[in-house]
Structure formats: structure tokens, C-alpha cells
Design an enzyme around this catalytic site. Structure first.
Site, mmCIF file in Angstrom:
data_model
loop_
_atom_site.group_PDB
_atom_site.id
_atom_site.type_symbol
_atom_site.label_atom_id
_atom_site.label_comp_id
_atom_site.label_asym_id
_atom_site.label_seq_id
_atom_site.Cartn_x
_atom_site.Cartn_y
_atom_site.Cartn_z
ATOM 1 N N ASN A 151 0.862 -1.255 -0.109
ATOM 2 C CA ASN A 151 -0.070 0.055 0.046
ATOM 3 C C ASN A 151 0.605 1.132 0.051
ATOM 4 O OD1 ASN A 151 0.262 -1.632 2.495
ATOM 5 N ND2 ASN A 151 -0.347 0.210 3.560
ATOM 6 N N SER A 199 -10.609 -5.848 -0.958
ATOM 7 C CA SER A 199 -11.542 -4.814 -0.364
ATOM 8 C C SER A 199 -12.137 -3.996 -1.293
ATOM 9 C CB SER A 199 -10.699 -4.050 0.587
ATOM 10 O OG SER A 199 -11.508 -2.963 1.268
ATOM 11 N N HIS A 201 -13.391 -0.944 -1.334
ATOM 12 C CA HIS A 201 -13.270 0.533 -1.491
ATOM 13 C C HIS A 201 -11.743 0.995 -1.962
ATOM 14 C CE1 HIS A 201 -10.593 1.695 2.199
ATOM 15 N NE2 HIS A 201 -10.816 0.475 2.582
ATOM 16 N N THR A 237 -26.519 -11.472 8.672
ATOM 17 C CA THR A 237 -27.330 -11.155 7.477
ATOM 18 C C THR A 237 -26.579 -10.225 6.661
ATOM 19 O OG1 THR A 237 -29.299 -10.984 8.972
ATOM 20 C CG2 THR A 237 -29.524 -9.569 6.847
ATOM 21 N N CYS A 325 0.427 7.991 13.785
ATOM 22 C CA CYS A 325 0.684 8.738 15.054
ATOM 23 C C CYS A 325 0.445 7.666 16.203
ATOM 24 C CB CYS A 325 -0.227 9.994 14.889
ATOM 25 S SG CYS A 325 -0.007 11.017 16.313
HETATM 26 C C1 LIG Z 1 -2.718 -3.742 1.752
HETATM 27 C C2 LIG Z 1 -3.877 -3.331 2.875
HETATM 28 N N1 LIG Z 1 -4.427 -4.489 3.318
HETATM 29 C C3 LIG Z 1 -5.530 -4.380 4.091
HETATM 30 C C4 LIG Z 1 -5.910 -3.181 4.005
HETATM 31 C C5 LIG Z 1 -7.487 -3.041 5.077
HETATM 32 O O1 LIG Z 1 -8.580 -2.850 4.241
HETATM 33 P P1 LIG Z 1 -10.011 -2.184 4.758
HETATM 34 O O2 LIG Z 1 -9.615 -1.040 4.780
HETATM 35 O O3 LIG Z 1 -11.037 -2.745 3.668
HETATM 36 O O4 LIG Z 1 -10.200 -2.862 6.159
HETATM 37 C C6 LIG Z 1 -5.595 -2.109 3.402
HETATM 38 C C7 LIG Z 1 -6.165 -0.799 3.635
HETATM 39 O O5 LIG Z 1 -5.801 0.105 3.823
HETATM 40 C C8 LIG Z 1 -4.505 -2.404 2.805
HETATM 41 O O6 LIG Z 1 -3.902 -1.066 1.997
#
Ligand SMILES: Cc1ncc(COP(=O)(O)O)c(C=O)c1O
Length: 387
Positions: A151, A199, A201, A237, A325
Site C-alpha cells: 500500500n 477490499s 473501497h 445478515t 501517529c
Molecule cells: C494492503 C492492505 N491490506 C488491508 C487493508 C485493510 O482493508 P480495509 O480498509 O478494507 O479494512 C488495506 C487498507 O488500507 C491495505 O492497504
């Protein structure tokens, strides 16, 4: 002008997905477990979404378990597999220092419960070496969890190679594909893994919905106990609008990826070379080859990344730092530190993550304002350090 360059944190919901979710909120209110018309309408919509999410990662719909997001999918994969494997006597788990907290903190929790854990090092490019994994594997290793794309720096791990090593020793392999699914092709069979977390989003779907792919036959202890939803693996659900949003977003990501990925990598490279050539003493962190197309992480010598983030925000540009932080102090990014970067350099680093709304004009604007902002911050820090 407001410019959003933080798509790895989250993406806006695609309007087509949002419209489908609105319709679901209003019309598909039935409980998918109900046998009547309303329940079956909701169930049919969930089935369609499950097929779309499965198609995004080359999986079978029956292998998809919807979760509340990537964090839950990672937790479910690791805890569920570890618990199911406890009877085999295998009590060793392996991960890497570059993982998201969803994985790292799950490992820490299991370590407290008696599991032996190994955290693999990374090279300066941010890549886990096959040799390091080979050396760490033992006959007791139950599961290896190494992320697909990171990320913070966007690096892509050689998952197929790593999975072959783990599977050769009889261990399961989980990969967190939260930052790769929807950005680059992800095919669970080609990767040769057992468990994959995604995920919605992160690919223009809604927050609070994700999925765990578990290869048919992989035993997992259920994550939540309760009803029989998700084939007895995840009770509760179903979040029908969320699932529908994830399904539409998955479909859109698949159709757009061929065009979006090269467009974003061209824009990202433009931003990167623009910054490197116009702002002295800057450098890219991590591999520039094995990377998702939308991400660059750049260190700005003698700049507090937080100050740069705030200065950019005041000019309408949203970026992020990897620092966290904790109790009022800024901890340098664990990812950059795991790659061997000094705490100093880790604290000088900014992540730019591009997405659908970005264009050349925006990128050129960011390149044009950065030299002035950085010069100012550097002059302030020079004054500060003299006192
Ligand atoms: C590499 C990685 N794994 C897991 C997550 C967690 O996903 P979620 O925000 O859907 O819980 C993130 C979100 O920042 C991520 O970048």
C-alpha cells in the site's frame, strides 16, 4: 483546484456502483435468507455480485466469502487457517515486514497465543526474497502470508514463486491482494495461492465490504458464529447494498483495467520524473519496476513528510505519509524501515497514489507547486536546526 492523490487510502465510489447501491437500499430490503420473493430478490443480487467479484480474481463464485473489508478478510484467512490447522501440530506462521497492520497485528495476536512467528526481511527494493522464505520454512510451518502489492510503495511481490516454496513444504499460502485487485490482473490460480483478501473501497466500490477467496477444500474455522450465511463461514445478515456495490465495482475494474493501468502509469511516471528533476535531493523508495501502476513513494531530503503533507493540503493536494501517529509521536513507516531505510529517510517520504480522476493538468500543477513549497520548508528547517 482540488487534487486527490491518495487512492491507496481509499477511492471514491463509482457513480454506477453508487446508483446500484441506492436502488438496493430502497428496493432490495429483503433478508437473503428468507424464502419469499423479497429474500430471493436479495439473494439473486448477491449471487450476481459474487460472480463478478470471483471473475475479478479468476475464482469460482462458491469460493468467495463476503466480509466487512480487507482487514476482516486478512484476519479471517490467518486466524481461520491457523485455528483449523492447530490439530495438525503445525504451530509456525511466516509473514514479511512489509505487510499491512491487518496482517502484522494478527500475527502479533497469534504469537501471544503461543504461535511461533517469523517476519521475513525485505531487500532495498521492498521485495521479499525466495531464499529468505526457503530458509524460514520448517516442517511446522502452517501458513505463509505475504502481500501481493504494498500500500505504501506499490511494490509487487513474486507471489507465484513464494507460494510454490511454501506449498512444497505443505504450508498454506495467503496473500493480501487489497492493493492489487482492480489495479492489475490478479488470478488466484496463476498465483498458486490458497487464500486471498480483497477490499472494494480500493477499486471504486464502497467501504465496509471486502471478500476472502478460499480455494475449494481449504479448511477454515468460521470467523463469526451465528447463522448459516456464506456457507457457514461468515455468519450475519448480508450487507446487500455493499455487496452489490462491490460486484459492480469489480465488473467496472475488469472492463477498465486495460485502459486505466497504462494511463495511470504514464501519469505516475510523469509525476515522478517531474518531481525528481525539479526538486533537488529527492529519491524514489522501492522498486520502480515491480510496482502497481498508480503508486510512487518519494523521499524529500530534510523535509518532515507531515509538514509537506499539510502544506500540500493547504494548496488543495491530498497525499499521504506512511507514518503513524502513536501516543502523540510520529512513528516512521514500518514498511520503509523494513526495507532498510533510515528513520530519517522514512520520515521524509510521501506517497502519491493516482486514480481515475487524475489527469495531466493536475499532475503538472503538482509538479509546478512542489519546488516552491519544498524550498520554503527546507529554509524553515535550516533556521530551526540552527537554534
Ligand atoms: C494492503 C492492505 N491490506 C488491508 C487493508 C485493510 O482493508 P480495509 O480498509 O478494507 O479494512 C488495506 C487498507 O488500507 C491495505 O492497504
Amino acid at each position: 483546484m482540488r487534487i486527490y492523490l491518495d487512492h491507496n487510502a481509499t477511492t471514491p465510489v463509482d457513480p454506477v456502483a453508487a446508483a446500484a447501491m441506492m436502488r438496493a437500499l430502497q428496493d432490495l430490503f429483503g433478508n437473503a435468507s428468507s424464502v419469499h420473493y423479497y429474500g430471493q430478490q436479495a439473494k439473486a443480487a448477491i449471487d450476481d455480485a459474487r460472480s463478478a467479484v470471483a471473475a475479478l480474481i479468476g475464482a469460482e463464485p462458491s469460493e468467495i466469502v463476503f466480509t466487512s473489508g480487507g482487514t476482516e478478510a486478512d484476519n479471517f484467512a490467518i486466524r481461520g487457517a491457523a485455528e483449523a490447522l492447530e490439530v495438525t501440530g503445525r504451530k509456525h506462521l511466516i509473514t514479511s515486514g512489509i505487510e499491512h497492520e491487518a496482517v502484522l497485528n494478527t500475527f502479533k495476536a497469534l504469537a501471544k497465543r503461543g504461535w511461533k512467528t517469523t517476519v521475513l526481511p525485505l531487500d532495498a527494493r521492498g521485495i521479499v526474497s525466495s531464499d529468505a522464505l526457503r530458509d524460514a520454512m520448517t516442517d511446522d510451518t502452517a501458513l505463509v502470508s505475504i502481500m501481493h502489492a504494498n500500500n505504501e510503495i506499490g511494490t509487487i511481490q513474486p507471489i507465484a514463486e513464494l507460494a510454490t516454496i511454501a506449498k512444497g513444504r505443505g504450508a498454506l499460502f495467503h496473500t493480501d491482494a487489497v492493493q492489487s485487485a482492480g489495479k492489475i490482473p490478479v488470478n488466484v490460480r496463476a498465483l498458486g495461492v490458497d487464500l486471498v483478501a480483497i477490499s472494494a473501497h480500493k477499486f471504486y466500490g464502497p467501504k465496509g465490504i471486502g471478500a476472502l477467496w478460499a480455494k475449494r477444500g481449504v479448511r477454515l474455522s468460521p470467523f463469526l458464529s451465528g447463522g448459516k450465511q456464506e456457507r457457514n463461514r461468515r455468519a450475519g445478515t448480508e450487507n446487500v447494498p455493499g455487496i452489490i456495490g462491490a460486484g459492480i465495482a469489480a465488473q467496472l475494474a475488469m472492463t477498465k483495467m486495460d485502459v486505466d493501468a497504462p494511463r495511470l502509469s504514464t501519469l505516475r511516471d510523469r509525476l515522478e520524473s517531474g518531481i525528481l528533476s525539479s526538486v533537488p535531493n529527492t529519491d524514489v523508495n522501492g522498486s520502480r519496476d515491480a510496482r502497481v501502476p498508480n503508486t510512487t513513494n518519494i523521499s524529500f531530503e530534510r523535509i518532515e513528510a507531515e509538514s509537506l503533507l499539510i502544506a500540500l493540503d493547504l494548496e488543495g493536494v491530498a497525499v499521504s505519509t506512511g507514518s503513524a501517529c502513536s501516543s502523540g509521536t510520529l512513528e516512521p513507516s514500518h514498511v520503509l524501515k523494513a526495507m532498510g531505510l533510515s528513520s530519517h529517510r522514512a520520515q521524509n517520504s510521501i506517497r502519491f497514489s493516482l486514480g481515475a480522476s487524475n489527469n495531466e493538468e493536475q499532475i503538472d500543477h503538482v509538479i509546478s507547486i512542489l519546488p516552491r513549497i519544498v524550498t520554503k520548508l527546507r529554509s524553515l528547517s535550516a533556521v530551526g536546526s540552527r537554534n
